[in-house]
Write a protein that holds these residues in place. Structure first.
Motif, PDB file in Angstrom:
ATOM      1  N   ASP A   1       0.810  -1.214   0.000  1.00 28.77           N
ATOM      2  CA  ASP A   1       0.000   0.000   0.000  1.00 28.77           C
ATOM      3  C   ASP A   1       0.845   1.267   0.000  1.00 28.77           C
ATOM      4  O   ASP A   1       0.455   2.270  -0.603  1.00 28.77           O
ATOM      5  CB  ASP A   1      -0.927   0.024   1.220  1.00 28.77           C
ATOM      6  CG  ASP A   1      -1.969  -1.088   1.194  1.00 28.77           C
ATOM      7  OD1 ASP A   1      -2.172  -1.691   0.118  1.00 28.77           O
ATOM      8  OD2 ASP A   1      -2.563  -1.360   2.250  1.00 28.77           O
ATOM      9  N   MET A   2       1.991   1.240   0.668  1.00 25.06           N
ATOM     10  CA  MET A   2       2.767   2.472   0.835  1.00 25.06           C
ATOM     11  C   MET A   2       3.492   2.895  -0.441  1.00 25.06           C
ATOM     12  O   MET A   2       3.534   4.085  -0.760  1.00 25.06           O
ATOM     13  CB  MET A   2       3.777   2.334   1.973  1.00 25.06           C
ATOM     14  CG  MET A   2       4.552   3.618   2.249  1.00 25.06           C
ATOM     15  SD  MET A   2       5.677   3.505   3.647  1.00 25.06           S
ATOM     16  CE  MET A   2       4.509   3.465   5.014  1.00 25.06           C
TER      17      MET A   2
ATOM     18  N   ALA B   1       1.336   4.806  -2.815  1.00 22.51           N
ATOM     19  CA  ALA B   1       0.908   6.066  -2.198  1.00 22.51           C
ATOM     20  C   ALA B   1       2.018   7.109  -2.266  1.00 22.51           C
ATOM     21  O   ALA B   1       1.765   8.289  -2.556  1.00 22.51           O
ATOM     22  CB  ALA B   1       0.497   5.822  -0.748  1.00 22.51           C
TER      23      ALA B   1
ATOM     24  N   ASP C   1       2.378   8.270  -5.944  1.00 25.61           N
ATOM     25  CA  ASP C   1       1.284   9.176  -6.305  1.00 25.61           C
ATOM     26  C   ASP C   1       1.484  10.566  -5.699  1.00 25.61           C
ATOM     27  O   ASP C   1       0.998  11.563  -6.252  1.00 25.61           O
ATOM     28  CB  ASP C   1      -0.058   8.612  -5.852  1.00 25.61           C
ATOM     29  CG  ASP C   1      -0.490   7.393  -6.662  1.00 25.61           C
ATOM     30  OD1 ASP C   1       0.101   7.151  -7.738  1.00 25.61           O
ATOM     31  OD2 ASP C   1      -1.400   6.668  -6.202  1.00 25.61           O
TER      32      ASP C   1
ATOM     33  N   ALA D   1      -3.563  -0.541   9.022  1.00 27.05           N
ATOM     34  CA  ALA D   1      -4.078   0.836   9.043  1.00 27.05           C
ATOM     35  C   ALA D   1      -3.289   1.654   8.032  1.00 27.05           C
ATOM     36  O   ALA D   1      -2.708   2.688   8.347  1.00 27.05           O
ATOM     37  CB  ALA D   1      -3.945   1.420  10.448  1.00 27.05           C
ATOM     38  N   SER D   2      -3.268   1.180   6.786  1.00 20.02           N
ATOM     39  CA  SER D   2      -2.400   1.801   5.786  1.00 20.02           C
ATOM     40  C   SER D   2      -2.750   3.265   5.543  1.00 20.02           C
ATOM     41  O   SER D   2      -1.858   4.088   5.311  1.00 20.02           O
ATOM     42  CB  SER D   2      -2.448   1.012   4.474  1.00 20.02           C
ATOM     43  OG  SER D   2      -3.766   0.968   3.952  1.00 20.02           O
ATOM     44  N   THR D   3      -4.023   3.618   5.600  1.00 17.98           N
ATOM     45  CA  THR D   3      -4.406   5.015   5.374  1.00 17.98           C
ATOM     46  C   THR D   3      -3.785   5.921   6.423  1.00 17.98           C
ATOM     47  O   THR D   3      -3.188   6.958   6.103  1.00 17.98           O
ATOM     48  CB  THR D   3      -5.932   5.166   5.379  1.00 17.98           C
ATOM     49  OG1 THR D   3      -6.489   4.375   4.329  1.00 17.98           O
ATOM     50  CG2 THR D   3      -6.332   6.619   5.175  1.00 17.98           C
ATOM     51  N   GLU D   4      -3.886   5.530   7.700  1.00 16.85           N
ATOM     52  CA  GLU D   4      -3.339   6.336   8.783  1.00 16.85           C
ATOM     53  C   GLU D   4      -1.815   6.363   8.740  1.00 16.85           C
ATOM     54  O   GLU D   4      -1.194   7.413   8.936  1.00 16.85           O
ATOM     55  CB  GLU D   4      -3.805   5.792  10.137  1.00 16.85           C
ATOM     56  CG  GLU D   4      -5.287   5.959  10.411  1.00 16.85           C
ATOM     57  CD  GLU D   4      -6.132   4.830   9.804  1.00 16.85           C
ATOM     58  OE1 GLU D   4      -5.601   4.017   9.004  1.00 16.85           O
ATOM     59  OE2 GLU D   4      -7.325   4.757  10.138  1.00 16.85           O
TER      60      GLU D   4
ATOM     61  N   ASN E   1       0.192   5.812   6.091  1.00 13.48           N
ATOM     62  CA  ASN E   1       0.648   6.571   4.926  1.00 13.48           C
ATOM     63  C   ASN E   1       0.474   8.069   5.129  1.00 13.48           C
ATOM     64  O   ASN E   1       1.326   8.869   4.717  1.00 13.48           O
ATOM     65  CB  ASN E   1      -0.104   6.125   3.674  1.00 13.48           C
ATOM     66  CG  ASN E   1       0.261   4.721   3.238  1.00 13.48           C
ATOM     67  OD1 ASN E   1       1.250   4.161   3.690  1.00 13.48           O
ATOM     68  ND2 ASN E   1      -0.543   4.140   2.367  1.00 13.48           N
ATOM     69  N   ARG E   2      -0.621   8.447   5.776  1.00 14.49           N
ATOM     70  CA  ARG E   2      -0.855   9.871   6.030  1.00 14.49           C
ATOM     71  C   ARG E   2       0.246  10.441   6.929  1.00 14.49           C
ATOM     72  O   ARG E   2       0.782  11.528   6.663  1.00 14.49           O
ATOM     73  CB  ARG E   2      -2.227  10.071   6.670  1.00 14.49           C
ATOM     74  CG  ARG E   2      -2.590  11.540   6.875  1.00 14.49           C
ATOM     75  CD  ARG E   2      -3.933  11.691   7.586  1.00 14.49           C
ATOM     76  NE  ARG E   2      -5.015  11.123   6.785  1.00 14.49           N
ATOM     77  CZ  ARG E   2      -5.842  10.193   7.208  1.00 14.49           C
ATOM     78  NH1 ARG E   2      -5.713   9.679   8.431  1.00 14.49           N
ATOM     79  NH2 ARG E   2      -6.809   9.753   6.435  1.00 14.49           N
TER      80      ARG E   2
END
Length: 313
Positions: free
Chosen positions: A57-58, A61, A64, A291-294, A296-297
């Motif tokens: 996932d990272m 991200a 992008d 928790a890839s979204t958190e 990566n953020r």
């Protein structure tokens, strides 16, 4: 959803290679070069026996967001070869993995770089920083260790280190090819995903299909390689190096991680002169996927502050 594998544990083709001084062929690639070499580079440093799995996932991200993402396989992992000395401990160590990273940075024409290390990749990260401190813009450790994680494993403290040393001595008694036969049988027959979750190493949010890509790749390695790298990770100790690393550093910890527990991240944050610590609640050693979204953020916020990229590039 898991992206297609090119081979077990490999999601992106390693279309470039560099040969080290001791004869290992290190395969690597970058995502993406559409903005040329002027894009800020982030090198992703994998953990124990890992090819691409934990970057599932990272890596996209970061690409992008405008970064030139450098992905490599350490010597003996997936697409990369062993040195001329084969499984000799002198050629398989955390320090040698760090030298492989330096060779790839040179081949890729990277002058300045940010480093992201996952798990054992944290050990590799600090050894890279030891060698080229002036070229490191920032560092990120995601559920990472700077030294043998067996010092803190499951909170066992001083008991864990001698226990693991004893197990490693026992593993070395398994001669080849018997050692590899036993090793591969274990990886291919034991229900790794349920066991990993039962041991709380990885939580229920770790995607099973992605986790299996890790086990599929590990099952292709040899017993001798597994033991050699496990021993290398175990004996690595950077000493008081962290206090000399002044690069801005982000440490991301899973609140329920038993492999590199929160106490490890807190100790590292105390020793690093410019460190921030982010704890991801209800996650384990697989926080990077759970928790890839958190995660990566947090990583992108850190990188954009210390090594900014243009997402339009």
């Amino acid at each position: 959803m898991a992206r297609p594998q090119l081979s077990p544990g490999v999601y992106w083709p390693k279309d470039r290679s560099t040969t080290t001084a001791d004869g290992a062929t290190i395969r690597w690639t970058t995502l993406s070069d559409r903005g040329g070499n002027d894009r800020p580079t982030v090198a992703l440093l994998s953990g124990f026996l890992c090819a691409d799995t934990w970057w599932h996932d990272m890596a996209p991200a970061l690409s992008d967001a405008g970064y030139r993402v450098l992905l490599l396989h350490y010597r003996g992992i997936a697409t990369s070869g062993l040195p001329r000395t084969g499984l000799d401990p002198r050629g398989l160590s955390v320090e040698r993995f760090a030298e492989d990273v330096l060779d790839v940075l040179h081949a890729a024409g990277v002058a300045e770089v940010s480093l992201v290390g996952h798990s054992m990749g944290g050990q590799v990260m600090v050894e890279v920083a030891r060698r080229i401190p002036g070229r490191i813009r920032s560092m990120v450790g995601v559920t990472a260790a700077d030294r043998s994680p067996f010092r803190d494993l499951y909170g066992a403290g001083w008991l864990a280190h001698p226990l693991v040393s004893t197990v490693l001595r026992g593993l070395r008694l398994l001669r080849e090819p018997m050692g590899t036969a036993v090793y591969r049988t274990v990886w291919r027959t034991l229900p790794f995903v349920p066991l990993a979750r039962a041991s709380t190493a990885f939580g229920p949010l770790t995607p099973a299909d992605v986790l299996r890509s890790y086990t599929d790749h590990a099952a292709q390695l040899s017993g001798a390689y597994f033991t050699s790298v496990l021993h290398a990770m175990h004996r690595h100790d950077p000493g008081d190096l962290l206090r000399a690393l002044h690069q801005p550093t982000l440490l991301v910890s899973g609140s329920h991680d038993p492999f590199t527990p929160l106490a490890t991240a807190e100790r590292m944050a105390d020793h690093l002169p410019a460190a921030d610590l982010v704890v991801i609640p209800e996650t384990t050693h697989g926080a990077i996927l759970e928790a890839s979204t958190e995660v990566n953020r947090a990583v992108l916020r850190h990188l954009q502050h210390h090594h900014p990229a243009d997402p339009r590039s």
